[in-house]
Structures are given as C-alpha cells and as structure tokens.
Design a protein around this motif. Structure first.
Motif, PDB file in Angstrom:
ATOM      1  N   ARG A 243       6.774  -2.516  -8.388  1.00  0.00           N
ATOM      2  CA  ARG A 243       6.039  -3.710  -8.820  1.00  0.00           C
ATOM      3  C   ARG A 243       6.463  -4.962  -8.047  1.00  0.00           C
ATOM      4  O   ARG A 243       5.634  -5.733  -7.591  1.00  0.00           O
ATOM      5  CB  ARG A 243       6.243  -3.900 -10.319  1.00  0.00           C
TER       6      ARG A 243
ATOM      7  N   ILE B 199       5.340  -4.919  -4.357  1.00  0.00           N
ATOM      8  CA  ILE B 199       3.904  -5.178  -4.272  1.00  0.00           C
ATOM      9  C   ILE B 199       3.622  -6.659  -4.503  1.00  0.00           C
ATOM     10  O   ILE B 199       2.859  -7.280  -3.764  1.00  0.00           O
ATOM     11  CB  ILE B 199       3.127  -4.295  -5.272  1.00  0.00           C
TER      12      ILE B 199
ATOM     13  N   GLN C 189       0.804  -1.220   0.000  1.00  0.00           N
ATOM     14  CA  GLN C 189       0.000   0.000   0.000  1.00  0.00           C
ATOM     15  C   GLN C 189       0.841   1.276   0.000  1.00  0.00           C
ATOM     16  O   GLN C 189       0.294   2.367  -0.137  1.00  0.00           O
ATOM     17  CB  GLN C 189      -0.962  -0.004   1.182  1.00  0.00           C
ATOM     18  N   SER C 190       2.135   1.137   0.118  1.00  0.00           N
ATOM     19  CA  SER C 190       2.997   2.314   0.119  1.00  0.00           C
ATOM     20  C   SER C 190       3.083   2.927  -1.277  1.00  0.00           C
ATOM     21  O   SER C 190       3.283   2.221  -2.260  1.00  0.00           O
ATOM     22  CB  SER C 190       4.397   1.931   0.589  1.00  0.00           C
ATOM     23  N   PRO C 191       2.952   4.238  -1.370  1.00  0.00           N
ATOM     24  CA  PRO C 191       3.056   4.880  -2.680  1.00  0.00           C
ATOM     25  C   PRO C 191       4.448   4.753  -3.301  1.00  0.00           C
ATOM     26  O   PRO C 191       4.620   4.952  -4.493  1.00  0.00           O
ATOM     27  CB  PRO C 191       2.722   6.346  -2.424  1.00  0.00           C
ATOM     28  N   HIS C 192       5.434   4.386  -2.489  1.00  0.00           N
ATOM     29  CA  HIS C 192       6.805   4.268  -2.980  1.00  0.00           C
ATOM     30  C   HIS C 192       7.165   2.835  -3.378  1.00  0.00           C
ATOM     31  O   HIS C 192       8.287   2.583  -3.803  1.00  0.00           O
ATOM     32  CB  HIS C 192       7.785   4.772  -1.917  1.00  0.00           C
ATOM     33  N   SER C 193       6.213   1.917  -3.253  1.00  0.00           N
ATOM     34  CA  SER C 193       6.472   0.520  -3.595  1.00  0.00           C
ATOM     35  C   SER C 193       6.527   0.337  -5.102  1.00  0.00           C
ATOM     36  O   SER C 193       5.724   0.904  -5.840  1.00  0.00           O
ATOM     37  CB  SER C 193       5.370  -0.382  -3.051  1.00  0.00           C
TER      38      SER C 193
END
Length: 65
Positions: free
Chosen positions: A35, A38, A29-33
């Motif tokens: 592909r 995730i 859910q982190s915006p910095h993750s």
C-alpha cells in the motif's frame, strides 16, 4: 532568448517530465508492491505530471501572453 525559444525550452522540459513520471510510477504496478509503495509511486507520478502541465502553461504564456 526570444519568446518563441523560451516556449520551446518549456515544451522540451514538459516532455521530459512524463518519462520520469513513468519510471516513478513503476512500483505501483508491481504485484509485490504494498500500500505505501503504491501510494508513494502515485504521488511521485502525479507530481511529475503536474510539473509538465505547469511547463506547458508557461510556454503558452511565453507565446500568447
């Protein structure tokens, strides 16, 4: 250990799994993750949920045969 106690133990084990699953899923859910992060987080999350479901099934077998 009787069958009821065995079932209780399995349910407690099952209830612990979602807590771990939530922690394992946080990177997704982190915006910095990216592909891969995730993908890995989803895999870990699903694995913990599957373990929880297996423990519930084992508890059912303990009680209902």
């Amino acid at each position: 250990m009787d069958r009821i106690e065995e079932a209780r133990v399995k349910i407690v084990q099952a209830m612990e799994c979602p807590e771990g699953a939530l922690a394992d899923g946080l990177p997704a859910q982190s915006p910095h993750s990216g592909r891969e992060e995730i993908k890995l987080a989803i895999g870990k999350f699903k694995a913990k949920i599957e373990i929880a479901l297996a423990r519930v099934a084992e508890a059912e077998v303990s009680i209902f045969g």
